[in-house]
Design a protein around this motif. Structure first.
Motif, PDB file in Angstrom:
ATOM      1  N   GLY A 158     -22.514  49.511  32.930  1.00 18.05           N
ATOM      2  CA  GLY A 158     -23.505  49.604  31.856  1.00 18.05           C
ATOM      3  C   GLY A 158     -24.936  49.458  32.307  1.00 18.05           C
ATOM      4  N   GLU A 215     -19.124  51.752  30.319  1.00 24.53           N
ATOM      5  CA  GLU A 215     -20.305  50.909  30.137  1.00 24.53           C
ATOM      6  C   GLU A 215     -19.983  49.437  30.401  1.00 24.53           C
ATOM      7  OE1 GLU A 215     -22.045  51.790  26.351  1.00 24.53           O
ATOM      8  OE2 GLU A 215     -22.902  53.688  27.052  1.00 24.53           O
ATOM      9  N   SER A 216     -18.730  49.045  30.204  1.00 20.90           N
ATOM     10  CA  SER A 216     -18.363  47.658  30.523  1.00 20.90           C
ATOM     11  C   SER A 216     -18.390  47.410  32.020  1.00 20.90           C
ATOM     12  CB  SER A 216     -16.975  47.340  29.969  1.00 20.90           C
ATOM     13  OG  SER A 216     -15.949  47.982  30.729  1.00 20.90           O
ATOM     14  N   GLU A 218     -23.049  58.914  25.916  1.00 26.19           N
ATOM     15  CA  GLU A 218     -23.295  59.385  24.554  1.00 26.19           C
ATOM     16  C   GLU A 218     -22.253  60.448  24.199  1.00 26.19           C
ATOM     17  OE1 GLU A 218     -27.282  60.809  24.412  1.00 26.19           O
ATOM     18  OE2 GLU A 218     -28.189  58.802  24.561  1.00 26.19           O
ATOM     19  N   LEU A 275     -14.580  57.480  22.734  1.00 29.70           N
ATOM     20  CA  LEU A 275     -15.297  56.233  22.490  1.00 29.70           C
ATOM     21  C   LEU A 275     -14.741  55.113  23.371  1.00 29.70           C
ATOM     22  CD1 LEU A 275     -15.799  56.185  18.609  1.00 29.70           C
ATOM     23  CD2 LEU A 275     -17.446  56.829  20.389  1.00 29.70           C
ATOM     24  N   GLU A 276     -13.431  55.121  23.607  1.00 33.27           N
ATOM     25  CA  GLU A 276     -12.818  54.148  24.520  1.00 33.27           C
ATOM     26  C   GLU A 276     -13.333  54.369  25.943  1.00 33.27           C
ATOM     27  OE1 GLU A 276     -10.756  51.567  24.104  1.00 33.27           O
ATOM     28  OE2 GLU A 276     -10.758  51.783  21.920  1.00 33.27           O
ATOM     29  N   GLU A 319     -16.272  55.640  26.700  1.00 35.44           N
ATOM     30  CA  GLU A 319     -17.642  55.134  26.674  1.00 35.44           C
ATOM     31  C   GLU A 319     -17.673  53.621  26.851  1.00 35.44           C
ATOM     32  OE1 GLU A 319     -21.387  54.727  23.504  1.00 35.44           O
ATOM     33  OE2 GLU A 319     -19.686  56.040  23.037  1.00 35.44           O
ATOM     34  N   ALA A 320     -16.847  52.927  26.087  1.00 34.71           N
ATOM     35  CA  ALA A 320     -16.830  51.465  26.166  1.00 34.71           C
ATOM     36  C   ALA A 320     -16.385  50.980  27.542  1.00 34.71           C
ATOM     37  CB  ALA A 320     -15.902  50.905  25.082  1.00 34.71           C
ATOM     38  N   TYR A 321     -15.375  51.655  28.112  1.00 34.11           N
ATOM     39  CA  TYR A 321     -14.849  51.221  29.406  1.00 34.11           C
ATOM     40  C   TYR A 321     -15.883  51.407  30.520  1.00 34.11           C
ATOM     41  CZ  TYR A 321     -11.979  50.823  33.561  1.00 34.11           C
ATOM     42  OH  TYR A 321     -11.489  50.437  34.789  1.00 34.11           O
ATOM     43  N   ASN A 375     -25.557  55.279  30.482  1.00 29.95           N
ATOM     44  CA  ASN A 375     -25.486  55.206  29.018  1.00 29.95           C
ATOM     45  C   ASN A 375     -24.682  56.418  28.545  1.00 29.95           C
ATOM     46  OD1 ASN A 375     -25.895  54.727  26.291  1.00 29.95           O
ATOM     47  ND2 ASN A 375     -27.901  55.729  26.279  1.00 29.95           N
TER      48      ASN A 375
END
Length: 349
Positions: free
Chosen positions: A63, A59-60, A69, A52-53, A55-57, A67
């Motif tokens: 992004g 997309e930041s 998932e 999840l980290e 994913e966040a990184y 995307n």
């Protein structure tokens, strides 16, 4: 059954690939490349938290283009299924066990050796050394995927119902559940125990009914799977430290623009860092619960006698796979540098 599994995997691959090709999303996600990552752990597991980290990184930074998932708990199939889906490009990444990757490249045999690492510090230093890991991680490229980072799965140790293990002699005659691999069966033979391979889901009942006398796994097996309700002794012999591996589809990685790939590479490093931090916290919590709520006694023993007994297995493996010797010798250098330290846990299987 195997035929059915192959058909199921092919169907799942076709569905996912069709979805990917038919569109990249709708609304705010329209035009973005969907990146699918699968693994077999629960949502509170360190592996999922780390992804999840990631994913966040990503997309930041990207992004507007990607995307991410993340699919936990085998939502995309078993680990074997997910590796096959990553091969075909139906999904882009998955977390795979070392034993599965061993079927694609003999190089992964190295990490299955018992007592390969003298300490968790030697294990971490070895896995962080690209001179050791890069040739192994890249050895599956012909199969369509490559490893992008490793995930700390800690140490595997013996735990028993009523007989505490302080030395190899204490294992004599005990029926110990092991993973279904020839390496573990041979390890138990040398140590004097009786190897009992069985699926992980069967272990609790086997312990409770005294079909087996113990098992080998990490601290979280005591708490998450209830084994500490039956087994009251956990002995740190540290016989295996086997990493999980995050693998990626080669076509996806190779076709990515260089600037995007650089961001993904930073994300892979983040996965490793976060998972290791979360793993340490999870193991500490499991030990506290096992000791205080389940009455488990943790035994810290001299691992040298165990290592000495199993040392012939090392030469047998190196004789069979001589190309592994340079990596093995480099690991021995780290073993001399970090001979012992505080123990850590591992991922249950």
């Amino acid at each position: 059954m195997k035929k059915f599994q192959k058909v199921l995997t092919a169907l799942l691959s076709a569905v996912l690939l069709s979805t990917m090709l038919s569109g990249c999303g709708s609304g705010a996600d329209a035009g973005k490349r969907i990146v699918r990552i699968g693994h077999n752990q629960a949502t509170d597991h360190p592996t999922h938290i780390a992804l999840l980290e990631f994913e966040a990184y990503v997309e930041s930074k990207l992004g507007d283009k990607y995307n991410i998932e993340v699919y936990p708990s085998e939502l995309l199939g078993s680990q074997t299924d997910m590796v096959q889906l990553t091969q075909t490009g139906a999904i882009d990444f998955c977390v795979a066990s070392n034993s599965i990757l061993e079927t694609f490249s003999d190089n992964y045999t190295l990490f299955n050796m018992p007592y390969l690492f003298a300490s968790s510090r030697a294990y971490h230093a070895s896995m962080d050394d690209p001179n050791i890991t890069d040739p192994i991680f890249e050895s599956t490229k012909k199969a369509g995927f490559e490893a992008v980072t490793w995930i700390d799965a800690g140490t595997r140790n013996f735990y028993t119902v009523s007989t505490p293990i302080y030395s190899p002699a204490d294992l004599k005659g005990l029926k110990i559940r092991v993973q279904q691999s020839p390496t573990n069966v041979e390890m138990m033979r040398l140590l004097g125990g009786s190897a009992t391979p069985m699926g992980f889901g069967e272990v609790y009942t086997a312990l409770q009914s005294k079909i087996i006398d113990g098992a080998e796994n990490n601290e979280m097996a005591l708490t998450s799977n209830g084994h500490g309700d039956v087994c009251k002794y956990y002995s740190y012999d540290m016989h295996q430290m086997i990493p999980d591996i995050l693998i990626g589809n080669c076509a996806f990685l190779d076709d990515m623009p260089a600037e995007d790939r650089a961001v993904f590479e930073e994300g892979f490093l983040l996965v490793n860092q976060v998972e290791r931090e979360e793993w340490t916290k999870a193991v500490e919590a499991a030990k506290e619960k096992a000791a205080n709520d389940q009455g488990v006694e943790f035994i810290y023993l001299d691992t040298a006698p165990f290592q000495e007994i199993c040392s012939p297995m090392h030469e047998n493996v190196l004789g069979q796979y001589p190309d592994l010797r340079p990596f093995y010798e480099k690991i021995q250098e780290y073993n001399q540098l970090y001979p012992t330290d505080a123990v850590e846990g591992g991922s249950e299987e």
